[in-house]
Scaffold this motif. Structure first.
Motif: not given
Ligand SMILES: Nc1nc2c(ncn2[C@@H]2O[C@H](COP(=O)(O)OP(=O)(O)OP(=O)(O)O)[C@@H](O)[C@H]2O)c(=O)[nH]1
Length: 522
Positions: A378-380, A383, A392, A415, A503
């Protein structure tokens, strides 16, 4: 003089007063000058003759006129005032001193007297009052001047401290303040192109009920408004009190002004670094106005502030373009040396190379090779909630965790792209890789990075593992390149499965060139 004024007061007034009287003994016409008038006109006596008055050389202030002519004014306007003519001029110079001259009539000892009233013109002490006795007018004007000075200092400090992205909105606020201060119905900024033959309207403020024209005034060429362009370039100033009086050479301009119902207009050039960059202007719409010298000085002040702001905006744009170029060059450099610029980990390019090498080695040495794909969950929304910069930071934290977790010789962390990482585990079989992945999830949870949108309330990882067993190279038709590619694809599919299964878990598969088998190893 006005009833409330004694002669003693006249002597002390900071405003110059001259009046004519008949010398009783000689019956000749003499002129009385109070000390302020003597000071302003550099006279060293309080009584002078009419020929001495006629000899005073007052000239036209070219700063306020469109044409630069500086011929002496004839007849002398002070003489005219003393002769009883109605005079109110703000465009005079005595030597270098800008003057405002007004004629006055009053009575002294029941006698009608014609007088000339002179005062220095300066936006800081501009007295608009009709009569010297009207102290309330003087006070009002001073209050007005102080208010404008305050406004100017506020505008300057706001514009000086503005970040690049806020400069436009501050310029608009400056125009609005100027308009609301009572200067005009429309205030605007136009900017020239580099060759000074085109202008565009960059900022505009309009009084309520007045129509805006910014959108239509984007590409105005010199041939459209030749008189105006010449004026701006040569004089840096255009003052039109009444559009109806514009001469035939300004017919294009008049047509444009008429189409917007502009009755009076004043524009002042803006310069930056000695270069003409644009102008700031004011319109009166559907009503006429005689622009005072104070109006013009005020507009010049605002123009100077805006010009500086526009220049620093240009500098900031150039600076950020240079910064962008540097960042890109830096990224290209990192790319070339195989390093990811955000995290310092190996980049995709280096990873592809290492995967190929390790696959060959494992086939040669009959050793297992595991590949772990790791994706931040759920990185969106992370952010979106905490901002890209915090995003970041979180990626760097994850990278550091991976770097410290995979310490065994030959292990390579990279990465892979965005919020995705890949780890090569040479010599690790499936169960060892799964165990290592499980520990990684625990350490990630211990970091305790808050993520409100995640079910656990913490930022987590999903892991997909594909393991090439030690005998995978036995099949003579399997090349290292094909096996490496399949390993990558199947680790990716395992990761997809981990996402599907909720997840924050590890899914693994043993490399099957023909099919993928998943084991859930949470
Ligand atoms: N801050 C930051 N964000 C990045 C970077 N690279 C990629 N992202 C963001 O990572 C997010 C990845 O979003 P998605 O692919 O939709 O996946 P997700 O929201 O992590 O959801 P799942 O993977 O399904 O759990 C995107 O919003 C990208 O903008 C980066 O270098 N810095």
């Amino acid at each position: 003089m006005h009833n409330t004024f004694s002669e003693a007061l006249i002597e002390q007034l900071p405003i110059g007063i001259l009046w004519r009287y008949l010398e009783p003994d000689t019956a000749s016409q003499r002129v009385y000058c109070n000390p302020a008038a003597q000071r302003l006109l550099k006279l060293n006596k309080r009584d002078i003759s009419m020929p001495e008055i006629a000899a005073l050389a007052l000239t036209l202030d070219t700063e306020l006129s469109i044409k630069k002519t500086s011929e002496a004014l004839l007849p002398n306007p002070i003489q005219q005032a003393l002769d009883g003519e109605l005079i109110d001029r703000r465009d005079l110079l005595f030597g270098q001193l800008p003057l405002h001259l007004k004629s006055l009539r009053f009575s002294v000892n029941q006698q009608q007297v014609c007088a000339a009233l002179i005062q220095p013109r300066d936006h800081r002490l501009f007295i608009e009052s009709a009569e010297t006795g009207d102290m309330s007018g003087i006070e009002l004007s001073l209050r007005d001047t102080l208010a404008f000075d305050k406004l100017i200092s506020e505008l300057s400090s706001r514009l000086i401290n503005a970040e690049g992205s806020q400069i436009d909105q501050h310029i608009e606020a400056a125009l609005a303040a100027m308009g609301q201060f009572g200067l005009a119905d429309r205030c605007y900024v136009f900017q020239f192109n580099a060759t000074l033959d085109q202008i565009h309207n960059s900022h505009e403020w309009v009084r309520e009920g007045v129509s805006a024209h910014l959108d239509e005034l984007q590409h105005i060429a010199q041939e459209d408004l030749p008189w105006f362009f010449a004026n701006m370039r040569e004089e840096g100033l255009m003052v039109v009190h009444d559009v109806a009086t514009l001469s035939a050479e300004a017919s294009n301009e008049r047509e444009l002004f008429d189409s917007e119902d502009i009755r009076s207009i004043v524009c002042v050039a803006m310069q930056a670094g000695g270069q003409l960059i644009g102008f700031v202007g004011c319109d009166m719409v559907a009503r006429q106005r005689h622009w005072s010298e104070a109006d013009i000085r005020r507009l010049k002040l605002v123009g100077e502030i805006i010009a500086q702001a526009l220049q620093s905006q240009q500098y900031l744009k150039a600076l950020s373009a240079t910064q962008r170029q540097l960042i890109e060059a830096n990224q290209r450099l990192h790319q070339l040396v195989g390093e990811d610029s955000l995290t310092g980990l190996a980049n995709r390019r280096q990873f592809d190379h290492e995967l190929d090498t390790e696959m060959r080695r494992s086939m040669r040495q009959q050793q297992p090779l595991s590949l772990m794909m790791i994706d931040v969950d759920h990185f969106k929304s992370f952010n979106d909630t905490y901002g890209h910069l915090n995003g970041d930071d979180a990626l760097r934290t994850v990278a550091n965790l991976l770097h410290s977790h995979f310490k065994r010789s030959g292990e390579l962390v990279c990465r892979f792209g965005g919020e995705e990482f890949a780890v090569l585990l040479p010599g690790a079989n499936k169960s060892q890789a799964v165990e290592s992945g499980g520990h990684l999830l625990e350490k990630m949870a211990q970091l305790g990075i808050h993520h409100a949108a995640a079910e656990s309330g913490l930022l987590s990882l999903s892991i997909g593992i594909a393991c090439a067993p030690e005998d995978c190279g036995d099949d003579p038709s399997a090349s290292a390149a094909i096996l490496a590619n399949n390993l990558l694809q199947q680790a990716d599919q395992a990761l997809y499965q981990a996402k599907k299964e909720g997840r924050n878990c590890v899914i693994s598969t043993l490399l099957q060139p023909s099919q993928a088998l998943y084991d859930s190893d949470e």
